[in-house]
Motif scaffolding. Structure first.
Motif, PDB file in Angstrom:
ATOM      1  N   GLY A   1       0.809  -1.215   0.000  1.00 41.73           N
ATOM      2  CA  GLY A   1       0.000   0.000   0.000  1.00 41.73           C
ATOM      3  C   GLY A   1       0.839   1.259   0.000  1.00 41.73           C
ATOM      4  O   GLY A   1       0.520   2.234  -0.697  1.00 41.73           O
ATOM      5  N   THR A   2       1.927   1.255   0.748  1.00 43.51           N
ATOM      6  CA  THR A   2       2.805   2.418   0.786  1.00 43.51           C
ATOM      7  C   THR A   2       3.491   2.628  -0.560  1.00 43.51           C
ATOM      8  O   THR A   2       3.552   3.757  -1.069  1.00 43.51           O
ATOM      9  CB  THR A   2       3.857   2.254   1.895  1.00 43.51           C
TER      10      THR A   2
ATOM     11  N   SER B   1       1.036   3.974  -3.070  1.00 43.39           N
ATOM     12  CA  SER B   1       0.724   5.401  -2.914  1.00 43.39           C
ATOM     13  C   SER B   1       1.904   6.276  -3.337  1.00 43.39           C
ATOM     14  O   SER B   1       1.708   7.400  -3.790  1.00 43.39           O
ATOM     15  CB  SER B   1       0.325   5.709  -1.472  1.00 43.39           C
ATOM     16  N   TRP B   2       3.120   5.779  -3.182  1.00 39.13           N
ATOM     17  CA  TRP B   2       4.288   6.550  -3.620  1.00 39.13           C
ATOM     18  C   TRP B   2       4.415   6.591  -5.138  1.00 39.13           C
ATOM     19  O   TRP B   2       4.774   7.599  -5.717  1.00 39.13           O
ATOM     20  CB  TRP B   2       5.565   5.966  -3.058  1.00 39.13           C
TER      21      TRP B   2
ATOM     22  N   THR C   1       2.017   5.827  -7.479  1.00 39.12           N
ATOM     23  CA  THR C   1       0.838   6.254  -8.229  1.00 39.12           C
ATOM     24  C   THR C   1       0.073   7.292  -7.412  1.00 39.12           C
ATOM     25  O   THR C   1       0.474   7.665  -6.329  1.00 39.12           O
ATOM     26  CB  THR C   1      -0.087   5.050  -8.515  1.00 39.12           C
ATOM     27  N   ASP C   2      -1.031   7.719  -7.948  1.00 37.55           N
ATOM     28  CA  ASP C   2      -1.883   8.670  -7.231  1.00 37.55           C
ATOM     29  C   ASP C   2      -2.952   7.964  -6.404  1.00 37.55           C
ATOM     30  O   ASP C   2      -3.856   8.601  -5.889  1.00 37.55           O
ATOM     31  CB  ASP C   2      -2.563   9.619  -8.222  1.00 37.55           C
ATOM     32  N   ILE C   3      -2.836   6.640  -6.275  1.00 33.94           N
ATOM     33  CA  ILE C   3      -3.831   5.878  -5.519  1.00 33.94           C
ATOM     34  C   ILE C   3      -3.475   5.972  -4.036  1.00 33.94           C
ATOM     35  O   ILE C   3      -2.590   5.284  -3.552  1.00 33.94           O
ATOM     36  CB  ILE C   3      -3.864   4.411  -5.985  1.00 33.94           C
ATOM     37  N   ASP C   4      -4.158   6.839  -3.339  1.00 32.91           N
ATOM     38  CA  ASP C   4      -3.900   7.038  -1.917  1.00 32.91           C
ATOM     39  C   ASP C   4      -4.968   6.386  -1.044  1.00 32.91           C
ATOM     40  O   ASP C   4      -4.774   6.210   0.146  1.00 32.91           O
ATOM     41  CB  ASP C   4      -3.845   8.532  -1.599  1.00 32.91           C
ATOM     42  N   TYR C   5      -6.066   6.032  -1.638  1.00 28.84           N
ATOM     43  CA  TYR C   5      -7.202   5.547  -0.866  1.00 28.84           C
ATOM     44  C   TYR C   5      -7.050   4.091  -0.420  1.00 28.84           C
ATOM     45  O   TYR C   5      -7.842   3.615   0.367  1.00 28.84           O
ATOM     46  CB  TYR C   5      -8.504   5.699  -1.665  1.00 28.84           C
TER      47      TYR C   5
ATOM     48  N   LYS D   1      -4.266   2.849   1.142  1.00 30.77           N
ATOM     49  CA  LYS D   1      -3.376   2.723   2.289  1.00 30.77           C
ATOM     50  C   LYS D   1      -4.157   2.520   3.594  1.00 30.77           C
ATOM     51  O   LYS D   1      -3.803   1.685   4.410  1.00 30.77           O
ATOM     52  CB  LYS D   1      -2.473   3.948   2.399  1.00 30.77           C
TER      53      LYS D   1
END
Length: 116
Positions: A30-31, A34-35, A37-41, A43
């Motif tokens: 997950g980390t 998020s680093w 790509t723009d997929i932050d949701y 994490k």
């Protein structure tokens, strides 16, 4: 060892492997996701899943500690193994050995009772 203690050991074994794999697999994935790509949701749900598995592990560990009357050092070892990435895999190996020993001891007691 009675059936409730054996089933408590088995429950702890069942949750130890997913808990051990959830840290490196879910949190690191997950980390990195998020680093890169723009997929932050993702994490937060992945971290929450790891946290839930860890809490279930702690509840089952407390149940096993209460039922088996382990010394505090042994319970602390299993707690520390839950904190170390992949430590639960070694904990599963130790629990498997403990479970097998308890089954053998129960069979020996049953055979001794039949012979008497």
């Amino acid at each position: 060892m009675d059936i409730k203690t054996a089933s408590a050991l088995h429950r702890l074994r069942l949750v130890s492997v997913p808990e051990a794999l959830s840290f490196p697999a879910l949190l690191i994935f997950g980390t990195l996701l998020s680093w890169l790509t723009d997929i932050d949701y993702l994490k937060m749900p992945l971290g929450m899943l790891h946290g839930i598995l860890f809490l279930i592990y702690l509840v089952f560990l407390a149940d096993v500690w209460n039922r088996t009357k382990w010394p505090a050092k042994k319970a602390a070892l299993f707690f520390v193994l839950a904190l170390v990435p992949f430590g639960g895999l070694y904990g599963d190996k130790l629990l498997k050995r403990e479970e097998a020993d308890s089954v053998l001891a129960a069979r020996a007691r049953r055979e001794a009772a039949k012979a008497a």
